[in-house]
Design a protein around this motif. Structure first.
Motif, PDB file in Angstrom:
ATOM      1  N   ARG A  96       0.833  -1.196   0.000  1.00 18.01           N
ATOM      2  CA  ARG A  96       0.000   0.000   0.000  1.00 18.01           C
ATOM      3  C   ARG A  96       0.868   1.247   0.000  1.00 18.01           C
ATOM      4  O   ARG A  96       2.027   1.214   0.401  1.00 18.01           O
ATOM      5  CB  ARG A  96      -0.948   0.021   1.184  1.00 18.01           C
ATOM      6  CG  ARG A  96      -0.260   0.019   2.541  1.00 18.01           C
ATOM      7  CD  ARG A  96      -1.199  -0.304   3.645  1.00 18.01           C
ATOM      8  NE  ARG A  96      -1.657  -1.664   3.419  1.00 18.01           N
ATOM      9  CZ  ARG A  96      -2.408  -2.374   4.225  1.00 18.01           C
ATOM     10  NH1 ARG A  96      -2.789  -1.867   5.350  1.00 18.01           N
ATOM     11  NH2 ARG A  96      -2.785  -3.589   3.949  1.00 18.01           N
TER      12      ARG A  96
ATOM     13  N   TYR B  44       0.537   5.640   0.794  1.00 18.77           N
ATOM     14  CA  TYR B  44      -0.251   6.616   1.546  1.00 18.77           C
ATOM     15  C   TYR B  44      -0.048   8.016   0.985  1.00 18.77           C
ATOM     16  O   TYR B  44       1.017   8.348   0.473  1.00 18.77           O
ATOM     17  CB  TYR B  44       0.183   6.612   3.019  1.00 18.77           C
ATOM     18  CG  TYR B  44      -0.033   5.291   3.705  1.00 18.77           C
ATOM     19  CD1 TYR B  44      -1.252   4.981   4.284  1.00 18.77           C
ATOM     20  CD2 TYR B  44       0.982   4.347   3.762  1.00 18.77           C
ATOM     21  CE1 TYR B  44      -1.455   3.764   4.908  1.00 18.77           C
ATOM     22  CE2 TYR B  44       0.792   3.123   4.395  1.00 18.77           C
ATOM     23  CZ  TYR B  44      -0.430   2.842   4.963  1.00 18.77           C
ATOM     24  OH  TYR B  44      -0.634   1.642   5.579  1.00 18.77           O
ATOM     25  N   HIS B  45      -1.097   8.811   1.113  1.00 18.60           N
ATOM     26  CA  HIS B  45      -1.044  10.234   0.767  1.00 18.60           C
ATOM     27  C   HIS B  45      -1.804  10.957   1.862  1.00 18.60           C
ATOM     28  O   HIS B  45      -2.934  10.592   2.170  1.00 18.60           O
ATOM     29  CB  HIS B  45      -1.716  10.481  -0.593  1.00 18.60           C
ATOM     30  CG  HIS B  45      -1.838  11.934  -0.927  1.00 18.60           C
ATOM     31  ND1 HIS B  45      -0.774  12.658  -1.416  1.00 18.60           N
ATOM     32  CD2 HIS B  45      -2.875  12.791  -0.841  1.00 18.60           C
ATOM     33  CE1 HIS B  45      -1.163  13.905  -1.621  1.00 18.60           C
ATOM     34  NE2 HIS B  45      -2.430  14.021  -1.269  1.00 18.60           N
ATOM     35  N   PHE B  46      -1.203  11.969   2.463  1.00 14.84           N
ATOM     36  CA  PHE B  46      -1.954  12.710   3.483  1.00 14.84           C
ATOM     37  C   PHE B  46      -2.367  14.070   2.955  1.00 14.84           C
ATOM     38  O   PHE B  46      -1.670  14.705   2.171  1.00 14.84           O
ATOM     39  CB  PHE B  46      -1.177  12.818   4.803  1.00 14.84           C
ATOM     40  CG  PHE B  46       0.065  13.672   4.759  1.00 14.84           C
ATOM     41  CD1 PHE B  46      -0.009  15.029   5.003  1.00 14.84           C
ATOM     42  CD2 PHE B  46       1.300  13.105   4.524  1.00 14.84           C
ATOM     43  CE1 PHE B  46       1.125  15.816   4.996  1.00 14.84           C
ATOM     44  CE2 PHE B  46       2.454  13.876   4.511  1.00 14.84           C
ATOM     45  CZ  PHE B  46       2.362  15.243   4.743  1.00 14.84           C
TER      46      PHE B  46
ATOM     47  N   ARG C  59       2.381   4.945   6.994  1.00 18.06           N
ATOM     48  CA  ARG C  59       1.076   5.531   7.303  1.00 18.06           C
ATOM     49  C   ARG C  59       1.205   6.873   8.020  1.00 18.06           C
ATOM     50  O   ARG C  59       0.470   7.812   7.745  1.00 18.06           O
ATOM     51  CB  ARG C  59       0.275   4.551   8.151  1.00 18.06           C
ATOM     52  CG  ARG C  59      -1.085   5.049   8.477  1.00 18.06           C
ATOM     53  CD  ARG C  59      -1.865   4.039   9.264  1.00 18.06           C
ATOM     54  NE  ARG C  59      -3.197   4.566   9.478  1.00 18.06           N
ATOM     55  CZ  ARG C  59      -4.226   3.844   9.836  1.00 18.06           C
ATOM     56  NH1 ARG C  59      -4.082   2.555  10.022  1.00 18.06           N
ATOM     57  NH2 ARG C  59      -5.394   4.399  10.012  1.00 18.06           N
ATOM     58  N   ASN C  60       2.114   6.959   8.951  1.00 16.80           N
ATOM     59  CA  ASN C  60       2.288   8.181   9.744  1.00 16.80           C
ATOM     60  C   ASN C  60       3.579   8.887   9.350  1.00 16.80           C
ATOM     61  O   ASN C  60       4.579   8.829  10.052  1.00 16.80           O
ATOM     62  CB  ASN C  60       2.292   7.832  11.241  1.00 16.80           C
ATOM     63  CG  ASN C  60       0.952   7.318  11.689  1.00 16.80           C
ATOM     64  OD1 ASN C  60      -0.075   7.915  11.404  1.00 16.80           O
ATOM     65  ND2 ASN C  60       0.948   6.188  12.365  1.00 16.80           N
TER      66      ASN C  60
END
Length: 89
Positions: A14, A16-18, A73-74
């Protein structure tokens, strides 16, 4: 297929994009997370999590067509953007 194979070979399942939660409706309406160039050229309103300086540096480096993604994720920059008030949630 080369990107998929590289991700698979490195057990990356996976990305991630924040972004600020206020951008979610636009992402869903457009069916995509859009590049800074697209947002600017098509006058799509967005709340940026990046600083103006960061976006200017990306443009000078020819990265305006790219969307930043992460393997984690973070991402540390998410906390920087939150603490700077550029994203709420």
């Amino acid at each position: 297929m080369e990107i998929y194979e590289t991700l698979k070979a490195n057990s990356i399942d996976r990305l991630y994009h924040f972004t600020d939660i206020s951008n979610l409706k636009s992402i869903l309406d457009h069916g995509a997370i859009l590049s800074n160039n697209y947002l600017t050229n098509n006058r799509v309103s967005a709340k940026y999590s990046s600083s103006e300086t960061s976006r200017e540096m990306d443009m000078r480096a020819g990265l305006g067509e790219f969307v930043h993604l992460s393997f984690v994720r973070n991402h540390p920059m998410m906390f920087v953007a939150h603490n700077a008030g550029r994203i709420r949630r």
